[in-house]
Design an enzyme around this catalytic site. Structure first.
Site, PDB file in Angstrom:
ATOM      1  CE  LYS A 129      -3.939  -2.437   0.295  1.00  0.00           C
ATOM      2  NZ  LYS A 129      -4.563  -2.485  -1.012  1.00  0.00           N
ATOM      3  CB  SER A 342      -3.171 -10.497   2.626  1.00  0.00           C
ATOM      4  OG  SER A 342      -4.270 -10.111   3.555  1.00  0.00           O
TER       5      SER A 342
END
Length: 395
Positions: A129, A342
């Protein structure tokens, strides 16, 4: 005598220096700033051989989502002397991108294909991110939508995007207000506050929808506020098309056959996948989603991010939370890779694909989006945490 010399980049791998009239009368020279034509993170001048008044040099470069400059001040040299250039980022945002890849070796029993992990865990703030945070803020600045020191950034986030935005906002001088479900880990809250972000927690039962609604409320009542909207912002997938995809292509020398990446906001799989498809349309793009939020697979209700190009996906695999957690633990214990849940899910999916007979001998790239240290208070390390808390000092 000091001689200032203007250098220019002709291509990503060649630095062109003007001819020198004669080197014999000069004992010192200096590089002035030079701009890079395409987003680069760094350029290091390996050598300059000054022969018969000619300057010849080689340079290596890594691209990134921002322009960069290099300044090497007056360096004393003599004829036939090697010159080393500096390689220092102007600010922390220039460290984003160009993350390494590594083969998985110990968790791939039964696989007939090779798996190489793209380690986004090695970004400045340890998450993929970081890329989109920089991209969205920079894009808004270029459009004149936000101004450092004046605009207030508002964004709903489940954690990692917020952390990326927080460190970029701190670097650029923006106030940042983040909304996120109260179920997110304590580490994420501390990190966000550590970067100076204002944090507003929402009802975990409402998930990201609740966080989005709260962010919209804050936006409406806050002067000079601007929402970056990661789920809708084209700068999200754009940065992956411009950097993540090309990095994977270059690091694999174009030998990649399959890309496996989590769905999330849709940015990584859409951007990187689209780029790889432009290079080789036969590359397969496989998305990964959790059983609890398997929206694309039709298993649960929810919204599909507008930036997600579902047409780019050749397949979507579902991974359970238990599978993801167990794999994340194994990646730390057997591969030495401390990753988040994840990443564990992405690895599970990649291994399933790598065991298929039709994929024998192929190369699978899998994106590991975040670092494991961010999950110390979650189920991922719950048993180890309890064990550690019970430890006693030996006499």
């Amino acid at each position: 005598m000091v001689m200032a010399m203007q250098a220019r980049v002709q291509s990503p791998l060649r630095l062109v220096v003007p001819d020198l009239p004669s080197i014999h009368s000069y004992t010192t020279f200096a590089f002035t700033h030079f701009s890079l034509p395409y987003s680069h993170k760094k350029v290091s001048v390996h050598s300059m051989n000054i022969i018969n008044g000619k300057g010849n040099t080689r340079a290596t470069s890594d691209y990134r989502p921002a322009s960069s400059m290099l300044l090497s001040k007056a360096v004393a040299v003599e004829s036939q002397t090697q010159v080393e250039g500096i390689c220092i980022a102007e600010d922390v945002t220039q460290l984003i991108g160009k993350t390494p890849m590594v083969y998985l070796n110990s968790v791939v029993k039964g696989c007939v294909a090779n798996i190489a992990a793209k380690l986004e865990i090695m970004e400045p703030c340890r998450s993929v991110k970081d890329r989109i945070a920089y991209s969205m803020i920079s894009s808004a600045e270029l459009k004149g939508a936000i101004i450092p020191g004046k605009s207030i950034l508002v964004e709903p986030t489940s954690g990692n995007t917020g952390i990326g935005l927080a460190f970029v906002a701190a670097s650029k001088g923006y106030k940042l207000i983040l909304t996120m479900p109260a179920s997110m880990s304590l580490e994420r809250r501390v990190l966000l506050r550590g970067f100076g972000a204002e944090l507003v927690l929402t009802d975990p039962a409402r998930g990201m929808k609740g966080a989005i609604q709260k962010a919209e409320e804050i936006l409406a009542k806050t002067p000079n506020a601007y929402m970056l909207q990661q789920f809708e912002n084209p700068a999200n997938s754009k940065i992956h098309f411009e950097t993540t995809g090309p990095e994977i292509w270059e690091d694999t020398r174009g030998k990649i056959d399959i890309l496996v990446a989590g769905i999330g906001t849709g940015g990584t799989v859409t951007g990187a996948g689209s780029y790889l498809k432009t290079q080789n349309p036969s590359i397969k793009i496989i998305g990964v989603e959790p059983f609890g939020s398997n929206i694309l697979s039709g298993g649960s209700p929810g919204f599909i991010p507008s930036i997600l190009d579902v047409e780019i996906l050749d397949e979507v695999l579902q991974v359970s939370s238990d599978e993801a957690v167990e794999m994340a633990k194994n990646l730390a214990l057997r591969e030495g890779l401390l990753v988040g849940i994840s990443s564990g899910a992405a690895a599970v999916a990649a291994i399933k694909v790598a065991k298929r007979k039709e994929n024998a001998g192929k190369l699978i790239a899998v994106v590991f989006p975040s670092f494991g240290e961010r999950y110390l208070s979650t189920i991922l390390f719950e048993s180890i945490k309890v064990e550690s808390e019970k430890m006693q000092a030996e006499s």
